[in-house]
Motif scaffolding. Structure first.
Motif, short mmCIF file in Angstrom:
data_model
loop_
_atom_site.label_atom_id
_atom_site.label_comp_id
_atom_site.label_asym_id
_atom_site.label_seq_id
_atom_site.Cartn_x
_atom_site.Cartn_y
_atom_site.Cartn_z
N PHE A 1 0.70 -1.24 0.18
CA PHE A 1 -0.03 0.03 -0.33
C PHE A 1 1.24 1.40 0.15
O PHE A 1 0.72 1.99 -0.17
N ALA B 1 3.73 3.22 -1.69
CA ALA B 1 4.49 2.64 -3.11
C ALA B 1 5.66 3.26 -2.75
O ALA B 1 6.74 2.50 -3.60
N GLU C 1 -3.94 -6.13 -6.62
CA GLU C 1 -3.23 -4.76 -6.70
C GLU C 1 -3.55 -3.98 -6.42
O GLU C 1 -5.04 -3.65 -5.90
N THR C 2 -2.67 -2.68 -6.08
CA THR C 2 -3.66 -1.56 -4.93
C THR C 2 -4.28 -0.70 -6.18
O THR C 2 -3.91 -0.60 -7.31
N ASN C 3 -5.41 -0.15 -5.18
CA ASN C 3 -6.44 0.48 -6.15
C ASN C 3 -6.65 1.85 -6.74
O ASN C 3 -6.60 2.07 -5.23
N ALA C 4 -5.65 2.43 -7.15
CA ALA C 4 -5.38 3.54 -7.10
C ALA C 4 -6.20 4.23 -7.94
O ALA C 4 -7.13 5.39 -6.94
N GLY D 1 -6.53 4.32 -3.45
CA GLY D 1 -5.13 3.31 -3.31
C GLY D 1 -5.76 2.90 -2.00
O GLY D 1 -5.13 1.89 -0.57
N THR D 2 -6.86 3.05 -1.42
CA THR D 2 -7.15 2.40 0.06
C THR D 2 -7.07 0.94 0.27
O THR D 2 -6.97 0.16 0.94
N LYS E 1 -7.29 -2.96 -1.98
CA LYS E 1 -6.72 -3.82 -3.12
C LYS E 1 -7.77 -3.84 -4.16
O LYS E 1 -8.83 -4.01 -3.99
N MET F 1 -2.55 2.89 3.97
CA MET F 1 -1.19 3.27 3.29
C MET F 1 -0.22 3.90 4.96
O MET F 1 0.97 3.95 4.44
#
Lengths: 364, 250
Positions: free
Chosen positions: A181, A183, A203-206, A225-226, A228, A279
């Motif tokens: 989380f 980067a 994957e991290t959901n942007a 980004g909270t 996935k 994060m």
């Protein structure tokens, strides 16, 4: 008599003209229809006879129909489809089945009227001159399948070894692929050995997560980004299950089960502790350190990626720092004031509920 | 997730066990990461025959397995150096498939992948699809067959579902939603640690308490005041020749 002969000649010429025009028109039509007609002629299959077909909606494809259920997946879906390089970048089922798959049974519907409704299942426009199709899978149609995925098996396969269990001399450095989380957390450090973990599929959901019905409670919006992502393609499946490890590429039913009701993918799972921030540097851990039920999950049915309070307690139960809000402090406040809302982790709609026994048990 | 097979989460006596596995490895005590532990209904006495069966179960080390199926020295070294039980543990790198230090099995699979997919990147990323089965997942399948047989034996004896969890990188795992009672906690097959194997068969008692009460349960291979159970530590057995057709031993 003469008038009758003239009339007959006129009719004959008109009929001939119509025939020639039709032929010319057909010749001028696109390749799609021609190939369709060729296929139809080759197969010479009797048209549908069932009278109930007249009432069916042929603009909607149902995998669960009685006729379709009798077919194997690869009777229609070819693996890989010819467009895989451009569509997916890896061998994949990335397009709708070709006309051959349908016309065997649906010849009648294919040639019904000027704009056959059956075409709208795949094609953006019903025209013999336009072959373009919707994205595969159609992005806005309800899913007819749910996926089956045993997390426990996959955890076992990817996780065995690792972490110094074999090597007594293995260093204590983080050697698992972290939750990722953060980067930049390790960006400047020497790249450690990366072990496969949940992040190979999730994957991290942007994107900003979609708000729940009624909006985010207290206006608290989890930042991008909270969460996935949930895998929505074969990208993280076929790299192992292409041809060797069952279920392989053409054993669709090994993973895809027909849904009893049309399912809609959630953008994010419902949360109880909305304010938890993945994060934060202190929160970077293996996913399964907190999502403890995952390694025991044999199926996705009933799977909830919930995090029991037990996993929070080691760090958040108490603190010697007066500034830090802990479970103990909020618990005490609640004991003194029934209307106190626990706000460290929860938004108010959860924080004002009765304290669950699992939380209370931490202080017994 | 109840060993008794019931699903009533509303029961106010369901409890949690925080399992911590911290053996001494190479002079350092640390969490045993990514190992699956099983919870079996009944204690040591109730499961006496099963525990004896566990101790008699033949253990096949990772190295013996791969030698028996004809894996190259380079492949066995790759597994050791990367601390892996199988090729799925981590992705191979370019140096593993090409050049002087390439692993022969990987090199061949990579070449096949390039022919099949027409892409170096894909051939590397999808390396495992072109590995032969014994190398790819044979060790996992063999261990899983042993585990499945043991779990069935335990379930038949205890008349209850065996549940399992996997430790995280700190060697911690949680059993949740447990009824008060006596249980057996075990890894069923010895965990390979250095040149030894450790088998835990530990009795765990959960007393009646409020819902969600957490019971810490620390296990190790060393005596310590907080350690509740010590595993049976034995040297890894010498490699025997395995019949590759039947996966049995001579």
């Amino acid at each position: 008599m003469r008038r009758r002969i003239i009339t007959l000649v006129i009719f004959a010429v008109a009929a001939l003209a119509m025939f020639v025009c039709t032929r010319l028109s057909l010749n001028a039509e696109g390749a799609a229809l021609s190939s369709l007609q060729r296929t139809a002629r080759q197969r010479r299959v009797a048209p549908a006879r069932s009278s109930s077909r007249a009432t069916r909606n042929y603009g909607r494809f149902l995998h669960e129909s009685n006729a379709h259920k009798k077919l194997s997946c690869n009777d229609c879906h070819k693996t890989p489809t010819s467009n895989w390089r451009t569509a997916s970048g890896f061998p994949d089922v990335a397009d709708y089945p070709a006309h051959d798959a349908c016309i065997n049974c649906h010849r009648q519907q294919f040639f019904k009227g000027a704009r056959p409704v059956i075409c709208t299942i795949c094609h953006t426009r019903v025209s013999p001159r336009d072959e373009s199709r919707f994205a595969f899978r159609h992005p806005s149609r309800a899913r007819q399948f749910v996926a089956e995925f045993p997390h426990d098996k996959h955890q076992d396969v990817i996780a065995r070894g690792g972490g110094g269990s074999f090597r007594p001399d293995a260093s204590a450095r983080t050697r698992f692929m972290p939750a990722l989380f953060v980067a930049t957390a390790h960006a400047t450090q020497e790249k450690p050995t990366q072990y496969n973990n949940c992040a190979i599929c999730h994957e991290t959901n942007a994107r900003l997560p979609a708000p729940p019905v009624g909006g985010w409670p207290d206006g608290f919006t989890p930042p991008a980004g909270t969460f996935k992502t949930v895998p929505t393609s074969h990208a993280s499946c076929f790299n192992c299950h292409w041809k060797s490890v069952e279920p392989v590429r053409d054993n669709c039913a090994g993973c895809h089960k027909t849904a009893s009701a049309a399912s809609v993918a959630l953008d994010a799972s419902p949360r109880i502790s909305n304010k938890f921030i993945h994060m934060r540097e202190q929160h970077v851990a293996e996913c399964t350190s907190c999502h403890i039920h995952i390694t025991a999950a044999t199926t996705l049915r009933g799977l909830k990626p919930d995090v029991p309070i037990s996993t929070c307690a080691p760090c958040h139960k108490t603190s010697t720092d007066a500034e830090i809000v802990t479970l103990e402090k909020e618990f005490d406040r609640r004991k003194q004031d029934r209307n106190f809302t626990c706000a460290k982790c929860h938004t108010s709609e959860v924080g004002r509920r009765d304290v669950p026994t699992s939380h209370a048990a931490l202080f017994e | 997730m109840s060993p008794s097979g019931t699903t009533s989460s509303q029961n106010l006596e369901r409890q949690v066990v925080r399992l911590r596995v911290r053996p001494k490895i190479g002079g350092e005590t640390k969490g045993l990461a990514r190992k699956r532990f099983y919870l079996i209904k009944g204690g040591l006495e109730a499961n006496r025959n099963f525990v004896e069966a566990l101790k008699q179960t033949h253990m096949l080390s990772r190295e013996c397995y791969y030698r028996n199926v004809g894996a190259s020295e380079a492949f066995i070294r790759w597994l050791k150096e990367n601390d892996c039980e199988s090729v799925y543990c981590r992705e191979a790198e370019a140096k593993d498939v090409e050049g002087e230090k390439a692993v022969p099995e990987f090199r061949a699979a990579f070449a096949n992948g390039r022919r099949e997919f027409g892409s170096r990147e894909l051939a590397l990323k999808w390396l495992t699809v072109n590995l032969r089965e014994e190398i790819r997942n044979g060790f996992y399948r063999r261990q899983q067959a042993t585990l499945d047989a043991l779990i069935k034996q335990a379930e038949d004896a205890s008349k209850a579902t065996v549940v399992s969890v996997m430790t995280d990188r700190k060697g911690t795992a949680y059993f949740t939603d447990l009824e008060p009672g006596t249980y057996l906690v075990s890894n069923l097959v010895p965990a390979e640690i250095g040149s030894k194997g450790i088998l835990w068969t530990c009795e765990l008692k959960i007393k009646t308490g409020a819902h969600g009460t957490e019971t810490p349960f620390l296990i190790s291979n060393q005596q310590d005041k907080n350690v509740k159970c010590i595993g049976l530590e034995q040297p890894l057995p010498a490699c025997e020749k395995m019949d590759s057709r039947t996966s049995s031993f001579h």
